[in-house]
Design an enzyme around this catalytic site. Structure first.
Site, short mmCIF file in Angstrom:
data_model
loop_
_atom_site.label_atom_id
_atom_site.label_comp_id
_atom_site.label_asym_id
_atom_site.label_seq_id
_atom_site.Cartn_x
_atom_site.Cartn_y
_atom_site.Cartn_z
N ASP A 46 -10.02 -4.89 -4.31
CA ASP A 46 -9.32 -4.13 -3.28
C ASP A 46 -10.21 -2.94 -2.94
O ASP A 46 -10.51 -2.13 -3.80
CB ASP A 46 -7.95 -3.67 -3.82
CG ASP A 46 -7.09 -2.96 -2.80
OD1 ASP A 46 -7.65 -2.30 -1.91
OD2 ASP A 46 -5.86 -3.04 -2.89
N HIS B 161 -7.25 -5.92 0.12
CA HIS B 161 -6.12 -5.00 0.14
C HIS B 161 -4.91 -5.52 0.93
O HIS B 161 -3.78 -5.50 0.44
CB HIS B 161 -6.55 -3.65 0.71
CG HIS B 161 -5.46 -2.64 0.70
ND1 HIS B 161 -4.87 -2.18 -0.47
CD2 HIS B 161 -4.82 -1.98 1.72
CE1 HIS B 161 -3.93 -1.30 -0.18
NE2 HIS B 161 -3.88 -1.16 1.15
N SER C 233 0.82 -1.20 0.00
CA SER C 233 0.00 0.00 0.00
C SER C 233 0.86 1.26 0.00
O SER C 233 1.68 1.45 -0.90
CB SER C 233 -0.95 -0.05 1.20
OG SER C 233 -1.95 0.92 1.08
#
Length: 260
Positions: A194, A224, A93
């Site tokens: 996601d 995610h 991320s």
């Protein structure tokens, strides 16, 4: 403030190949711990720093900016390069964006990078209002624990501090401008489903980096936080194969000393 249980930084002293793992926005090293331990068990030197303002309470994060987060991974990378002959950087991320900036700025000191659901932009209509709204409202709903696998939770904040989100937005813009400077071999793994970072972010990153050795992998069974999800083992195996290909003969054997 005391660190939340499980959110502690992790370090393992292994061989000549080092891996720096960068966790995500409002998350902690807990999301990277199984990945780190997998690599440590295979003899790699591993570092998973806790980013400033993370792993305690959201009020602490409100006092930090991207400069603080980046400075911590930059410090950890320099520490690893002083210790190891070959160093890789992995990120999840926002950790993916931190990884990309390290690659852009450190050049040949980074042998290769692995990105999992990397962020490139703060999305939604509210993103445009962040410069003003952050002075009126301290937080919004959290983004942690976007995981398909039942029973798995991420140690992260239940609220997103908006001053920090504004800084993240500025950081993403900065990194986007530096993507053409990224030339290292790149393995990018992302989830079609996601709920935090859309696939468009991965597509943009792939379209803008200058890397020629690139592999893209879809994580069909995960959301995610894929490092804690159904495809975690796939991530671990693909990343180890990536390291072994780029650092032939340097990976293998059990590590000897570890520390949390």
């Amino acid at each position: 403030m005391p660190v939340l249980p499980g959110a502690e930084p992790y370090r393992h002293e292994g061989g000549e190949v080092g891996v720096l793992l960068c966790h995500g926005f409002t998350g902690s090293p807990q999301s990277m711990r199984p990945w780190a331990e997998y690599l440590a068990e295979r003899g790699l030197t591993v570092s998973v720093p806790l980013l400033p303002g993370h792993g305690t309470r959201w009020q602490d994060m409100q006092l930090t900016t991207w400069h603080d987060w980046y400075a911590e991974v930059d410090r950890a990378l320099r520490e690893l390069t002083a210790r190891c002959s070959t160093v890789f950087v992995f990120g999840l991320s926002m950790g993916g964006a931190l990884t990309l900036r390290l690659a852009a700025r450190h050049g040949d000191a980074v042998r290769g990078i692995v990105l999992v659901n990397p962020g490139n932009k703060v999305h939604g209509l509210a993103a445009q209002a962040l410069p003003v709204v952050r002075h009126l409202v301290p937080t919004t709903k959290g983004i942690s624990s976007d995981i398909a696998k039942e029973g798995m939770t991420e140690v992260g904040y239940t609220r997103v501090p908006l001053h920090a989100a504004h800084s993240l937005r500025r950081f993403f813009r900065l990194v986007d401008g530096e993507l053409p400077q990224v030339t290292q071999p790149l393995l990018l793994l992302h989830s079609p489903q996601d709920h935090v970072v859309p696939p468009a972010d991965s597509a943009r990153i792939l379209s803008r980096v200058s890397s020629t050795d690139v592999k893209e992998v879809l994580l069909e069974q995960s959301y995610h936080v894929a490092t804690l999800d159904h495809d975690a083992e796939r991530i671990f195996e693909e990343s180890l194969a990536f390291v072994e290909r780029l650092a032939p003969g340097l990976v293998g054997g059990k590590g000897s000393r570890s520390g949390g």
